[in-house]
Enzyme design. Structure first.
Site, PDB file in Angstrom:
ATOM      1  N   GLY A   1       0.024   7.038 -27.599  1.00  0.00           N
ATOM      2  CA  GLY A   1      -1.150   6.401 -28.175  1.00  0.00           C
ATOM      3  C   GLY A   1      -1.004   4.895 -28.262  1.00  0.00           C
ATOM      4  O   GLY A   1      -0.497   4.247 -27.343  1.00  0.00           O
TER       5      GLY A   1
ATOM      6  N   GLN B   1      -0.238   7.587 -22.899  1.00  0.00           N
ATOM      7  CA  GLN B   1      -1.280   8.305 -23.631  1.00  0.00           C
ATOM      8  C   GLN B   1      -0.683   9.142 -24.762  1.00  0.00           C
ATOM      9  O   GLN B   1      -1.235   9.201 -25.861  1.00  0.00           O
ATOM     10  CB  GLN B   1      -2.063   9.204 -22.679  1.00  0.00           C
ATOM     11  CG  GLN B   1      -3.317   9.821 -23.278  1.00  0.00           C
ATOM     12  CD  GLN B   1      -4.406   8.796 -23.542  1.00  0.00           C
ATOM     13  OE1 GLN B   1      -4.432   7.738 -22.909  1.00  0.00           O
ATOM     14  NE2 GLN B   1      -5.294   9.093 -24.469  1.00  0.00           N
TER      15      GLN B   1
ATOM     16  N   THR C   1      13.051  -7.875  -1.494  1.00  0.00           N
ATOM     17  CA  THR C   1      13.820  -7.527  -2.682  1.00  0.00           C
ATOM     18  C   THR C   1      15.203  -8.162  -2.578  1.00  0.00           C
ATOM     19  O   THR C   1      15.858  -8.072  -1.543  1.00  0.00           O
ATOM     20  CB  THR C   1      13.954  -6.001  -2.795  1.00  0.00           C
ATOM     21  OG1 THR C   1      12.645  -5.430  -2.862  1.00  0.00           O
ATOM     22  CG2 THR C   1      14.741  -5.605  -4.027  1.00  0.00           C
TER      23      THR C   1
ATOM     24  N   GLU D   1       8.172   0.210   0.961  1.00  0.00           N
ATOM     25  CA  GLU D   1       8.728   1.158   1.946  1.00  0.00           C
ATOM     26  C   GLU D   1       7.612   1.933   2.660  1.00  0.00           C
ATOM     27  O   GLU D   1       7.761   3.090   3.024  1.00  0.00           O
ATOM     28  CB  GLU D   1       9.703   2.164   1.299  1.00  0.00           C
ATOM     29  CG  GLU D   1      10.746   1.578   0.380  1.00  0.00           C
ATOM     30  CD  GLU D   1      11.747   0.698   1.078  1.00  0.00           C
ATOM     31  OE1 GLU D   1      11.457   0.202   2.178  1.00  0.00           O
ATOM     32  OE2 GLU D   1      12.819   0.468   0.517  1.00  0.00           O
TER      33      GLU D   1
ATOM     34  N   GLU E   1       6.428  -9.218   6.700  1.00  0.00           N
ATOM     35  CA  GLU E   1       5.930 -10.592   6.725  1.00  0.00           C
ATOM     36  C   GLU E   1       4.540 -10.596   6.105  1.00  0.00           C
ATOM     37  O   GLU E   1       3.932  -9.534   5.907  1.00  0.00           O
ATOM     38  CB  GLU E   1       5.908 -11.129   8.157  1.00  0.00           C
ATOM     39  CG  GLU E   1       7.291 -11.152   8.796  1.00  0.00           C
ATOM     40  CD  GLU E   1       7.283 -11.643  10.246  1.00  0.00           C
ATOM     41  OE1 GLU E   1       6.206 -12.036  10.746  1.00  0.00           O
ATOM     42  OE2 GLU E   1       8.357 -11.620  10.867  1.00  0.00           O
TER      43      GLU E   1
END
Length: 377
Positions: A337, A334, A160, A361, A129
């Protein structure tokens, strides 16, 4: 590239192979499109039901696969690696079936569980909640018994499949000191969904508040005893955390695979960038994080399969795997790039999707509390 796996049987190997093929052919090609459009993939869950992948850890008597949790989680990892929203949805559905499968009566299981495991009914787990997230015992949604029905009032948050699910495994307060579990039909009058949350990632997975306004739920939908709700919730979460760990590993593996493939084809200074030691070491650390996380969730699952205590190990697996997924997906961006920062490659989506497993969870800060509490015993 599917991870090399040490599975307990030929049947288990075939099952994971089925999941790998389905993930590659039926899920991965559609993930980017659905996520871009914030479109809920309901038909994909029906497909998982038809192929027998929606109820793997549950009894064959009610249509499940009755496979070890160790095997179910590796199937889940393959699904999540192809499409994280579907993987998380499968994990949530499995957790939503848990209360009925483990605490319901045979009559209740005969009535509802087969359709849940066959994919006709999709589940949601309604515990959190707005003011009772990590502090689940503070929930305020109430159910008052009126004749043969409970009258439920309150609001559940961060659900969900909220508004999409066919049933909601819902924790409600049935007394000042009592929390109970109700299996609420999604079509119950007085139950409605708020507008879906606008999220950073997992945009194909609908998340919404569920509002109970004098919603009347038949008393025979009480799962377990009156007052057993917190015990059911905590037991469900221990297994659910392993599901999230497996999903996180699948996501990290997908990011690693994408980074390796790119580094093999992208050339700078006359050779592929994977030949540069800086990239080699980065990719090696990513691989180590993925494989150690996988080993951690499998260890917890094997303890569960043997009937041993596994709550601490489940929290460790959830903590380790989701933190690793965040790091691995960030490093994958990374490696690519500037290309990694665009939507031309999936790693930017993987990075966005990796954040929320550290939160749901039970946040990873809560997992540290659970682990420490277990150590004190």
């Amino acid at each position: 590239m599917p991870a090399e796996r040490l599975l307990p049987s030929t049947e288990a190997k075939d099952l994971v192979g089925l999941a790998t093929d389905l993930a590659r052919e039926e899920l991965a090609p559609h993930a980017a499109e659905f996520e871009e459009a914030s479109r809920f993939p309901r038909e994909k869950f029906r497909l998982l039901g038809k192929t027998g992948l929606l109820g793997l850890p549950y009894s064959e008597r009610w249509g499940g696969g009755e496979v070890p949790y160790e095997v179910y989680l590796q199937v889940l990892e393959e699904i999540a690696g192809a499409w994280m929203s579907v993987g998380v949805g499968l994990s949530v559905h499995t957790m939503s079936c848990y209360a009925l499968a483990h605490y319901g009566t045979d009559e209740q299981r005969d009535r509802w569980l087969p359709e849940m495991l066959e994919g006709n009914l999709l589940g949601a787990y309604a515990l959190s909640e707005t003011h009772a997230g990590s502090d689940a015992a503070a929930l305020s949604t109430r159910a008052r018994l009126d004749g043969g029905q409970y009258v439920v009032n309150g609001t559940k948050a961060w659900i969900t499949h909220g508004g999409e699910a066919d049933f909601y495994t819902t924790m409600v307060r049935t007394g000042e000191e009592r929390v109970s579990c109700l299996l609420v039909d999604g079509a119950t009058p007085g139950l409605s969904a708020a507008a879906p949350e606008r999220k950073m990632g997992l945009t194909g997975s609908t998340t919404a508040q569920m509002i109970f306004d004098d919603a009347r739920v038949d008393a025979d939908r009480l799962i377990g005893e009156d007052g057993a709700g917190m015990r059911i919730a905590l037991s469900s979460l221990a297994s659910g955390r392993l599901g999230i760990a497996a999903c996180a590993v699948g996501l990290a593996q997908a990011a690693l695979d994408e980074a390796v493939a790119y580094a093999k084809t992208r050339s700078q200074f006359g050779k592929p960038i994977i030949e540069f030691q800086g990239l080699e070491f980065l990719l090696a650390d990513m691989a180590a994080a993925v494989e150690s996380s996988r080993a951690t969730y499998l260890d917890a699952a094997r303890r569960r399969d043997r009937g041993m205590p596994f709550q601490r190990q489940a929290s460790i697996a959830k903590l380790v795997a989701t933190d690793a997924a965040m790091k691995v997906t960030t490093d994958a961006v990374q490696v690519l790039g500037g290309a990694g920062y665009t939507r031309d490659f999936p790693v930017e989506r993987y990075m966005r999707e990796a954040k929320v497993p550290q939160i749901f969870e039970g946040t990873n800060q809560v997992q540290r509390m659970v682990i420490a509490r277990e150590l004190k015993k």
